[in-house]
Design an enzyme around this catalytic site. Structure first.
Site, PDB file in Angstrom:
ATOM      1  N   PHE A   1     -17.524  40.793  19.138  1.00  0.00           N
ATOM      2  CA  PHE A   1     -18.810  40.087  19.190  1.00  0.00           C
ATOM      3  C   PHE A   1     -19.955  41.075  19.394  1.00  0.00           C
ATOM      4  CE2 PHE A   1     -16.922  40.318  23.342  1.00  0.00           C
ATOM      5  CZ  PHE A   1     -17.959  40.626  24.207  1.00  0.00           C
ATOM      6  N   PRO A   2     -21.158  40.741  18.900  1.00  0.00           N
ATOM      7  CA  PRO A   2     -22.303  41.643  19.047  1.00  0.00           C
ATOM      8  C   PRO A   2     -22.666  41.866  20.509  1.00  0.00           C
ATOM      9  CG  PRO A   2     -22.729  39.966  17.388  1.00  0.00           C
ATOM     10  CD  PRO A   2     -21.480  39.566  18.097  1.00  0.00           C
ATOM     11  N   CYS A   3     -23.166  43.066  20.808  1.00  0.00           N
ATOM     12  CA  CYS A   3     -23.613  43.393  22.167  1.00  0.00           C
ATOM     13  C   CYS A   3     -25.064  42.966  22.312  1.00  0.00           C
ATOM     14  CB  CYS A   3     -23.482  44.892  22.415  1.00  0.00           C
ATOM     15  SG  CYS A   3     -23.933  45.397  24.076  1.00  0.00           S
ATOM     16  N   GLN A   4     -25.324  42.040  23.229  1.00  0.00           N
ATOM     17  CA  GLN A   4     -26.673  41.525  23.416  1.00  0.00           C
ATOM     18  C   GLN A   4     -27.002  41.488  24.905  1.00  0.00           C
ATOM     19  OE1 GLN A   4     -25.378  38.026  21.171  1.00  0.00           O
ATOM     20  NE2 GLN A   4     -27.176  38.247  19.906  1.00  0.00           N
TER      21      GLN A   4
ATOM     22  N   ASN B   1     -15.959  45.696  21.656  1.00  0.00           N
ATOM     23  CA  ASN B   1     -17.411  45.838  21.719  1.00  0.00           C
ATOM     24  C   ASN B   1     -17.764  47.317  21.834  1.00  0.00           C
ATOM     25  OD1 ASN B   1     -20.281  45.284  22.356  1.00  0.00           O
ATOM     26  ND2 ASN B   1     -19.545  43.211  22.770  1.00  0.00           N
TER      27      ASN B   1
END
Length: 429
Positions: free
Chosen positions: A84-87, A128
């Site tokens: 999943f994207p790192c946000q 990630n």
């Protein structure tokens, strides 16, 4: 032999998790569902490639936030996997002051938590960027502590490890953090409760060293030295409340660790694989197989690469009028092909400082899409075709490079899959 584990692959890209798991054991890992959606793009090329390669699964090409709870609950998934994207994971309490903790709009980690609440899988694997463990800069480790707190609240334990693929024999110096998540009521978890004396677990002693250095999934699949880097280790007890985890986190997080029942133990470990990295030269195609379009003869473009890779000291003026010097260190003029490749980014193949720039027999060129696939341990030409409205079409080189820049090293997932296979076979339900 264990029964099949049904798998849901979120943020699926072009199928890196599925390739890795099927390479580990195609009979054990059965990916029944996938979800891939690029909200900023009109065309959904990654989804179309995945659908071309895996027409047998239910491939859902909509925003994960639009998948209903009822749909998730209908899935008998034993595993959820995804990169999943790192946000920004900062949170605030909901108006109803309940478990409805809401992250910043669009943060995709909360969709994983929603899916886990609905499905309650036995295992999860996530990937990630390693900076997640140090984010945000003003409160290092906070974002990761929020994730651990959320997973703990759902009844899961988490083991994590930062892995540089080249240090375990692969052809790319790609550092990523991987998570192995398992449900606390599984036979494997109960075995750990007994072996490591749950009452004293992680309470400022070395009771979990054996797990991290010898017995754990990552210890077996990705060995580390029986010593600490700079003697760094830490213990921390997470609060039950996610908002407190966000507001009050003061712990430290290193590259290896385990969280059980809200307490974690983490160490800074040193890899000890016994394997030499694969050099770039071993994955390059023979010259007679490389199309002319990948060679660069335009002197202006060659000069541009030389400038981009060279040292820089540039005077700049900020928006408020402040003058400063931007400095950037130099790189080698072109890649040393006796070494593994650098971390591949989505800009690979463009005129960019991060692009792998080759000089072979006096001629300059960029990587081919096949070579980019090999750097991520994908099969040759995996991304060459897609299916759109029932019609098979070729994918552009630019998109193929973009896919690989976003992908993961599938052999790392294969090793994690082999570790899960051992656990499933040894600890029967």
């Amino acid at each position: 032999m264990a029964d099949k584990l049904n798998v849901l692959e979120l943020f699926a890209g072009v199928g890196g998790f599925r390739i890795g798991l099927e390479n580990a054991d195609k009979d054990l890992f059965h990916t029944k569902w996938s979800n891939q959606f690029e909200p900023a793009r009109k065309s959904q090329d990654a989804f179309d490639v995945y659908s071309y390669r895996f027409p047998d699964s239910e491939n859902i090409g909509i925003d994960v936030a639009e998948i209903s709870d009822a749909k998730f609950r209908s899935m008998d998934a034993d595993m959820i996997v995804g990169g999943f994207p790192c946000q920004d994971y900062s949170v605030a309490r909901s108006k109803k002051d309940e478990m409805g903790i809401q992250g910043k709009k669009g943060v995709l980690f909360w969709q994983i938590i929603r899916a886990a609440k609905d499905i309650h899988p036995k295992y999860m694997i996530f990937e990630n960027v390693d900076r997640l463990l140090k984010a945000p800069a003003k409160q290092r480790g906070r974002d990761f502590s929020i994730m651990l707190t959320a997973l703990n609240s759902l009844g899961y334990s988490v083991e994590w490890r930062v892995i540089n693929a080249a240090e375990y024999g692969r052809a790319q110096r790609r550092r990523r953090v991987y998570f192995f998540v398992f449900r606390n009521d599984l036979p494997y978890a109960k075995h750990l409760d007994e072996k490591y004396e749950l009452d004293s677990l992680l309470m400022n002693d070395n009771s979990y060293d054996e797990y991290l250095f010898k017995d754990g999934l990552f210890a077996k699949q990705f060995p580390i030295k029986r010593e600490l880097y700079k003697n760094r280790q830490a213990f921390y007890e997470l609060p039950d409340d996610i908002v407190k985890a966000s507001d009050e986190f003061t712990g430290k997080v290193f590259n290896t660790g385990v969280m059980r029942y809200g307490r974690y133990y983490t160490v800074d470990s040193i890899p000890d694989s016994g394997k030499q990295p694969t050099p770039l030269k071993d994955i390059l195609q023979p010259e007679n197989q490389v199309d002319d379009k990948y060679y660069v003869t335009d002197q202006k473009k060659i000069d541009k690469f030389a400038y981009l890779r060279g040292p820089k000291h540039i005077k700049r003026t900020s928006a408020d009028g402040h003058t400063y010097t931007y400095s950037e260190g130099g790189m080698s003029p072109y890649e040393d092909i006796s070494l593994p490749g650098r971390t591949m980014l989505t800009s690979e193949g463009s005129v960019n400082r991060s692009t792998h720039w080759l000089k072979i027999n006096g001629k300059y060129r960029i990587l081919t899409p096949i070579e980019a696939e090999r750097m991520q341990d994908f099969p040759d030409n995996w991304t060459k075709y897609k299916i759109v409205d029932g019609e098979v079409k070729e994918v552009s080189d630019r998109m193929r490079m973009f896919f690989m820049g976003n992908a993961l090293v599938t052999s790392i997932i294969e090793r994690i899959g082999l570790g899960i296979k051992d656990i499933v076979n040894e600890y029967k339900e």
